[in-house]
Design an enzyme around this catalytic site. Structure first.
Site, PDB file in Angstrom:
ATOM      1  N   MET A  71       0.848  -1.191   0.000  1.00 16.98           N
ATOM      2  CA  MET A  71       0.000   0.000   0.000  1.00 16.98           C
ATOM      3  C   MET A  71       0.882   1.239   0.000  1.00 16.98           C
ATOM      4  O   MET A  71       1.676   1.437   0.935  1.00 16.98           O
ATOM      5  CB  MET A  71      -0.934  -0.005   1.213  1.00 16.98           C
ATOM      6  CG  MET A  71      -1.974  -1.109   1.184  1.00 16.98           C
ATOM      7  SD  MET A  71      -3.017  -1.156   2.683  1.00 16.98           S
ATOM      8  CE  MET A  71      -1.900  -1.974   3.834  1.00 16.98           C
ATOM      9  N   MET A  72       0.746   2.031  -1.043  1.00 15.53           N
ATOM     10  CA  MET A  72       1.557   3.235  -1.179  1.00 15.53           C
ATOM     11  C   MET A  72       1.330   4.172   0.005  1.00 15.53           C
ATOM     12  O   MET A  72       0.197   4.483   0.365  1.00 15.53           O
ATOM     13  CB  MET A  72       1.211   3.958  -2.481  1.00 15.53           C
ATOM     14  CG  MET A  72       1.574   3.194  -3.732  1.00 15.53           C
ATOM     15  SD  MET A  72       3.364   3.050  -3.959  1.00 15.53           S
ATOM     16  CE  MET A  72       3.792   4.750  -4.325  1.00 15.53           C
ATOM     17  N   CYS A  79      -2.367  -1.593  -9.988  1.00 13.50           N
ATOM     18  CA  CYS A  79      -2.621  -0.261  -9.444  1.00 13.50           C
ATOM     19  C   CYS A  79      -3.398   0.585 -10.445  1.00 13.50           C
ATOM     20  O   CYS A  79      -2.970   0.759 -11.586  1.00 13.50           O
ATOM     21  CB  CYS A  79      -1.309   0.434  -9.096  1.00 13.50           C
ATOM     22  SG  CYS A  79      -1.550   2.085  -8.396  1.00 13.50           S
ATOM     23  N   LYS A 127       0.881  -9.288  -9.313  1.00 10.24           N
ATOM     24  CA  LYS A 127      -0.365  -8.867  -8.673  1.00 10.24           C
ATOM     25  C   LYS A 127      -1.186  -8.114  -9.706  1.00 10.24           C
ATOM     26  O   LYS A 127      -0.706  -7.161 -10.321  1.00 10.24           O
ATOM     27  CB  LYS A 127      -0.111  -7.981  -7.452  1.00 10.24           C
ATOM     28  CG  LYS A 127      -1.373  -7.664  -6.655  1.00 10.24           C
ATOM     29  CD  LYS A 127      -1.033  -6.909  -5.365  1.00 10.24           C
ATOM     30  CE  LYS A 127      -2.269  -6.809  -4.461  1.00 10.24           C
ATOM     31  NZ  LYS A 127      -3.337  -5.972  -5.025  1.00 10.24           N
ATOM     32  N   HIS A 130      -6.596  -9.363  -7.290  1.00 15.88           N
ATOM     33  CA  HIS A 130      -7.591  -8.474  -6.679  1.00 15.88           C
ATOM     34  C   HIS A 130      -8.897  -8.700  -7.439  1.00 15.88           C
ATOM     35  O   HIS A 130      -8.977  -8.450  -8.641  1.00 15.88           O
ATOM     36  CB  HIS A 130      -7.152  -7.015  -6.793  1.00 15.88           C
ATOM     37  CG  HIS A 130      -8.063  -6.066  -6.058  1.00 15.88           C
ATOM     38  ND1 HIS A 130      -7.580  -5.005  -5.325  1.00 15.88           N
ATOM     39  CD2 HIS A 130      -9.407  -6.008  -5.945  1.00 15.88           C
ATOM     40  CE1 HIS A 130      -8.602  -4.345  -4.794  1.00 15.88           C
ATOM     41  NE2 HIS A 130      -9.715  -4.939  -5.165  1.00 15.88           N
ATOM     42  N   GLY A 161      -9.039  -8.522  -1.911  1.00 17.91           N
ATOM     43  CA  GLY A 161     -10.198  -7.675  -2.165  1.00 17.91           C
ATOM     44  C   GLY A 161     -11.413  -8.052  -1.343  1.00 17.91           C
ATOM     45  O   GLY A 161     -11.924  -9.177  -1.471  1.00 17.91           O
ATOM     46  N   GLY A 162     -11.874  -7.145  -0.488  1.00 16.37           N
ATOM     47  CA  GLY A 162     -13.120  -7.343   0.236  1.00 16.37           C
ATOM     48  C   GLY A 162     -13.061  -8.304   1.403  1.00 16.37           C
ATOM     49  O   GLY A 162     -14.088  -8.589   2.014  1.00 16.37           O
ATOM     50  N   ARG A 192      -6.136  -2.708   3.725  1.00 15.85           N
ATOM     51  CA  ARG A 192      -6.509  -1.659   4.663  1.00 15.85           C
ATOM     52  C   ARG A 192      -7.156  -2.181   5.936  1.00 15.85           C
ATOM     53  O   ARG A 192      -7.041  -1.550   6.991  1.00 15.85           O
ATOM     54  CB  ARG A 192      -7.406  -0.637   3.960  1.00 15.85           C
ATOM     55  CG  ARG A 192      -6.565   0.310   3.132  1.00 15.85           C
ATOM     56  CD  ARG A 192      -7.275   0.912   1.960  1.00 15.85           C
ATOM     57  NE  ARG A 192      -6.353   1.765   1.224  1.00 15.85           N
ATOM     58  CZ  ARG A 192      -5.398   1.317   0.386  1.00 15.85           C
ATOM     59  NH1 ARG A 192      -5.255   0.024   0.171  1.00 15.85           N
ATOM     60  NH2 ARG A 192      -4.592   2.162  -0.224  1.00 15.85           N
TER      61      ARG A 192
END
Length: 390
Positions: free
Chosen positions: A17-18, A101, A141, A174, A215-216, A238
């Site tokens: 994660m940037m 991305c 990815k 993702h 994802g999710g 996140r």
């Protein structure tokens, strides 16, 4: 000896994660989980090449962070080759290529990231170049599609082409497509619908490859459900950043079956303080600064008594504190001792049935490109001869 001989497999990974998964965050994450696989922020190959004289500030990490994956992005094969060679000094366990991305800075002006899914032959060549310049494993990815190129057939064409033209045998998927125009990166993580059926169909149609789902998925319970449904690995982003203690604190026991370390947040902070003081200003005045080092700690007491006051004190303390010790001395009185001194005991929540219906939603099996070529009488793609990039 391969990485699989040294570490547990990547059943659980923390997403790159940037601005978030920097050296400081990874240090905190490793103090909580000994087995989760850590990823760097994405580094553009050009950044590595142009910062050759200053690589430690971008690539250095402590040995405790293994297993760790370097994620790189780019479109220039020469820079990808050189960046890979420069990174070899740092002994990353894997190198991951970013094809997912959706940021305009990456997919637009940079013409890499998710946009590369539209050029699978280039990705295959890029992965061959990266693999030819490192002994580390190489992975990709990606998303499940880009803009209107979002059919399951097109996703399979991408996977088949890249794996046929390179040594890539592991893909992190993702399970949303990327929309490159009109959506911010945040909206791209929320608005395009999740299609887990595409991921599980890949397991069916490419049994010789490995796939990690992303994802999710927001808890260890849901990560465990994905693994029990057949995923080779699970990647969270996140959710882990915003709730590191109650997610990472369960990874080693629930995902890897290891006994609980019994570590407390007070002990984590004592070890993190030693780290923080050692790196404060290491690369020149303000690099890193105290705010950089404190950032991963903001969510350590998520949903706990005293969390609100702790965050308010954090904002105030960062205005005048100059050391991590003085910062912690000022903010920790907001947290009750029983919170600081308890190990991870709260049950992790989540949907155990998140993937219960996915098998009935699977798209039809992929008609492999080899069959299409044979029908047309064309030759199959072959792996390119490895070039000396020196």
């Amino acid at each position: 000896m391969t990485v699989s001989d040294v570490y547990h497999p990547p059943l659980f990974s923390i997403a790159p994660m940037m601005g978030w998964t920097d050296n400081h965050y990874r240090t905190l994450a490793r103090l909580i989980s000994k087995h989760a696989w850590l990823y760097t922020e994405m580094l553009a190959a050009e950044t590595i090449v142009y910062q050759e004289e200053n690589l430690d500030s971008f690539l250095a990490y402590s040995s405790e962070q293994h297993p760790i994956v370097l994620q790189i992005g780019g479109r220039d094969l020469e820079n990808l080759a050189k960046a890979t060679r420069l990174a070899n000094t740092y002994a990353y366990d894997e190198i991951n290529f970013n094809c997912g991305c959706p940021s305009p800075k990456v997919s637009g002006r940079g013409c890499f990231g998710a946009r590369l899914m539209l050029d699978p032959k280039f990705v295959g060549e890029a992965m061959s170049v990266i693999a030819a310049n490192t002994n580390a494993s190489v992975t990709v990815k990606c998303r499940i599609g880009v803009d209107d190129h979002d059919s399951y057939q097109e996703l399979c064409d991408f996977i088949y082409t890249v794996s046929s033209l390179s040594p890539t045998k592991h893909f992190i998927i993702h399970s949303r497509k990327a929309l490159l125009s009109g959506l911010s990166p945040a909206d791209n993580r929320r608005i395009p619908p999740l299609k887990y059926e595409y991921f599980f169909a890949l397991l069916r149609d490419f049994p010789d490859l490995k796939f990690t789902i992303n994802g999710g998925i927001n808890s260890v319970v849901e990560a465990d459900a994905a693994l029990k449904s057949g995923a080779h690995g699970v990647m969270l982003g996140r959710a882990v950043y915003y709730n590191p203690w109650h997610i990472l604190g369960h990874v080693d026991t629930v995902i890897y079956g290891s006994p609980s370390s019994g570590i407390t947040r007070r002990q984590v902070l004592e070890q993190y303080q030693v780290y923080g003081e050692s790196v404060l200003g290491k690369y020149g005045k303000g690099r890193p600064n105290l705010r950089d080092i404190v950032r991963p700690l903001i969510n350590l007491f998520h949903a706990e008594p005293g969390n609100g006051q702790y965050k308010r004190r954090t904002d105030a303390a960062l205005l005048h504190c100059t050391t991590l010790k003085s910062f912690l001395d000022e903010v920790l009185p907001a947290i009750p001792d029983f919170v600081l001194d308890s190990s991870v005991v709260k049950e992790s929540t989540g949907r155990e049935d998140l993937f219960a219906d996915v098998q009935r939603l699977l798209p039809p099996p992929y008609e492999r490109e080899s069959q299409n070529h044979r029908k047309r009488g064309e030759s199959l793609p072959t792996k390119p001869v490895t070039r000396d990039e020196e």
